[in-house]
Design a protein around this motif. Structure first.
Motif, short mmCIF file in Angstrom:
data_model
loop_
_atom_site.label_atom_id
_atom_site.label_comp_id
_atom_site.label_asym_id
_atom_site.label_seq_id
_atom_site.Cartn_x
_atom_site.Cartn_y
_atom_site.Cartn_z
N SER A 121 18.27 51.65 43.56
CA SER A 121 18.76 50.48 42.83
C SER A 121 20.22 50.74 42.46
N THR A 122 21.01 49.71 42.55
CA THR A 122 22.43 49.87 42.21
C THR A 122 22.96 48.61 41.56
N PRO A 123 23.77 48.76 40.52
CA PRO A 123 24.42 47.57 39.98
C PRO A 123 25.46 47.07 40.97
N ASN A 124 25.72 45.80 40.94
CA ASN A 124 26.91 45.31 41.62
C ASN A 124 28.10 45.61 40.73
N VAL A 125 29.27 45.65 41.32
CA VAL A 125 30.49 45.83 40.55
C VAL A 125 31.39 44.63 40.83
N LEU A 126 31.90 44.03 39.77
CA LEU A 126 32.81 42.89 39.90
C LEU A 126 34.20 43.43 40.19
N VAL A 127 34.66 43.21 41.44
CA VAL A 127 35.97 43.70 41.86
C VAL A 127 36.87 42.54 42.23
N VAL A 128 38.17 42.71 41.99
CA VAL A 128 39.14 41.66 42.29
C VAL A 128 40.28 42.25 43.10
N HIS A 129 40.93 41.39 43.88
CA HIS A 129 42.12 41.82 44.59
C HIS A 129 43.25 42.03 43.58
N PRO A 130 44.07 43.07 43.76
CA PRO A 130 45.13 43.35 42.77
C PRO A 130 46.10 42.19 42.55
N SER A 131 46.21 41.28 43.50
CA SER A 131 47.12 40.15 43.33
C SER A 131 46.64 39.16 42.27
N LEU A 132 45.34 39.22 41.94
CA LEU A 132 44.78 38.34 40.91
C LEU A 132 45.12 38.95 39.55
N LYS A 133 45.90 38.25 38.77
CA LYS A 133 46.43 38.82 37.53
C LYS A 133 45.41 38.73 36.39
N VAL A 134 44.35 39.48 36.54
CA VAL A 134 43.35 39.57 35.48
C VAL A 134 42.99 41.04 35.29
N ALA A 135 42.76 41.44 34.04
CA ALA A 135 42.42 42.83 33.73
C ALA A 135 41.03 42.96 33.15
N THR A 136 40.44 41.86 32.69
CA THR A 136 39.13 41.89 32.07
C THR A 136 38.29 40.70 32.56
N VAL A 137 37.01 40.75 32.25
CA VAL A 137 36.14 39.64 32.61
C VAL A 137 36.55 38.37 31.87
N LYS A 138 36.95 38.52 30.61
CA LYS A 138 37.40 37.35 29.85
C LYS A 138 38.65 36.74 30.47
N ASP A 139 39.55 37.59 30.99
CA ASP A 139 40.74 37.08 31.69
C ASP A 139 40.33 36.24 32.90
N LEU A 140 39.35 36.75 33.65
CA LEU A 140 38.89 36.05 34.86
C LEU A 140 38.28 34.70 34.49
N ILE A 141 37.46 34.68 33.47
CA ILE A 141 36.84 33.42 33.05
C ILE A 141 37.90 32.42 32.60
N ALA A 142 38.89 32.89 31.84
CA ALA A 142 39.95 32.00 31.37
C ALA A 142 40.73 31.42 32.53
N LEU A 143 41.03 32.26 33.55
CA LEU A 143 41.78 31.79 34.72
C LEU A 143 40.95 30.78 35.51
N ALA A 144 39.65 31.07 35.67
CA ALA A 144 38.78 30.17 36.42
C ALA A 144 38.63 28.82 35.71
N ARG A 145 38.64 28.84 34.40
CA ARG A 145 38.55 27.58 33.65
C ARG A 145 39.85 26.78 33.76
N ALA A 146 40.96 27.51 33.81
CA ALA A 146 42.26 26.84 33.91
C ALA A 146 42.49 26.27 35.32
N LYS A 147 41.87 26.92 36.33
CA LYS A 147 42.06 26.49 37.72
C LYS A 147 40.70 26.34 38.40
N PRO A 148 39.92 25.33 38.03
CA PRO A 148 38.57 25.17 38.60
C PRO A 148 38.61 25.00 40.12
#
Length: 321
Positions: A121-148
């Motif tokens: 069993s293994t957890p998935n890991v949430l990974v992003v490309h370095p060009s995406l300017k997010v450092a936390t999960v909350k950053d990602l959610i905020a960006l996704a809400r701003a740019k649906p």
């Protein structure tokens, strides 16, 4: 026919069955992986295959048959002779998720397959490309809400845990992410590394080397607890979305109808392999936790996972295309 003759015939049949099991295996075993080389399922399968070949004194031939969220390779095994010479490194998608996701299935995972053992069993890991300017999960959610609809997430195919982890994330966070399916984790990661997609809920084994090299940025793991492989990473639950959990698991199955003696033999050998220190270390370094279970325990686990993911599919509206 006398009772004595019936008893003699029954004894002879039992002896023949036992003799057949004793000489198993007498030829190479085909170990089907329903995803491409390089992904988490493939890495775990090959870790087992090498040791199993040594213990059985037969060649274990790993055969990658990707496509349709794991259905193609799984169907090959489901329709193979139940003689113990074709087995599958199964995973959550084709064994527990796809029946809810696909309009039609070429096999029934309960009727057509015989569980051997839950392997890892293994957890998935949430990974992003370095060009995406997010450092936390909350950053990602905020960006996704701003740019649906502006952020794409890759997966290893329709119905895979990586796909439904993204759907669950979007549903719980209230954001719209665009799903981009691939035929396995390796090609999905390749496009993530190239910047063609922005994020992925990847299994840990293939993603961790790229995180360590700085080619991808890891934001969180999807398990209920932090992973020993990357203890510095928070869970999605603690970072932003309480109650979020989406693990990936892998287990060995045979075609239904396989002899109980062969199932027991493979279970015994594979569970022993999963407890070998070098195998534990190799899988742990890849972020996978070796498990090992009885066939009955694995069957019960598949049933519980089927119920869990059916609800996620229904609530998210996810469909295989």
């Amino acid at each position: 026919m006398t009772l004595r003759r019936c008893a003699l015939l029954l004894a002879a049949a039992c002896a023949a069955t036992a003799a057949h099991a004793d000489v198993y295996p007498s030829k190479p075993i085909r170990f089907v992986v329903a995803f491409p080389p390089g992904g988490g399922t493939d890495i775990i399968a090959r870790s087992i295959a090498q040791k199993l070949g040594e213990r059985l004194e037969q060649q274990i031939v790993v055969d990658n048959r990707p496509g349709a969220g794991g259905n193609i390779g799984t169907d090959i095994v489901a329709k193979s002779a139940p003689d113990g010479y074709t087995m599958l490194m199964g995973s959550a998608g084709p064994l527990a998720i796809n029946a809810s996701l696909f309009a039609t299935m070429p096999f029934d995972p309960v009727r057509d397959l015989a569980p051997v053992t839950l392997a890892a069993s293994t957890p998935n890991v949430l990974v992003v490309h370095p060009s995406l300017k997010v450092a936390t999960v909350k950053d990602l959610i905020a960006l996704a809400r701003a740019k649906p609809g502006a952020i794409n997430f890759a997966s290893s195919g329709h119905g895979t845990p990586a796909h439904l982890a993204g759907e669950l994330f979007g549903s719980m966070a209230g954001v719209k992410l665009v799903h981009v399916p691939y035929k396995g984790a390796a090609p999905a990661l390749a496009d993530l590394l190239g910047g063609q997609v922005q994020i992925m809920f990847s299994t840990m084994p293939p993603a961790l080397p790229h995180v360590r090299d700085g080619k991808l940025r890891a934001l969180a793991v999807t398990s209920a607890k932090r992973s020993p492989a990357m203890p510095e990473l928070p869970t999605v639950d603690e970072a932003a979305l309480p109650g979020f959990e989406a693990n990936t698991w892998h287990g060995v199955v045979l075609p239904a109808g396989a002899q109980a003696a062969i199932v027991a033999r493979l279970n015994r050998e594979i569970v022993a392999i999963l407890h070998m220190p070098d195998v534990v270390e190799r899988l742990s370094n890849q972020g996978a936790e070796p498990v090992g279970s009885t066939p009955e325990e694995f069957a019960a686990y598949i049933k519980s996972e089927t119920v869990k993911w059916a609800k996620v599919v229904r609530d998210s509206g996810a469909k295989a295309e």
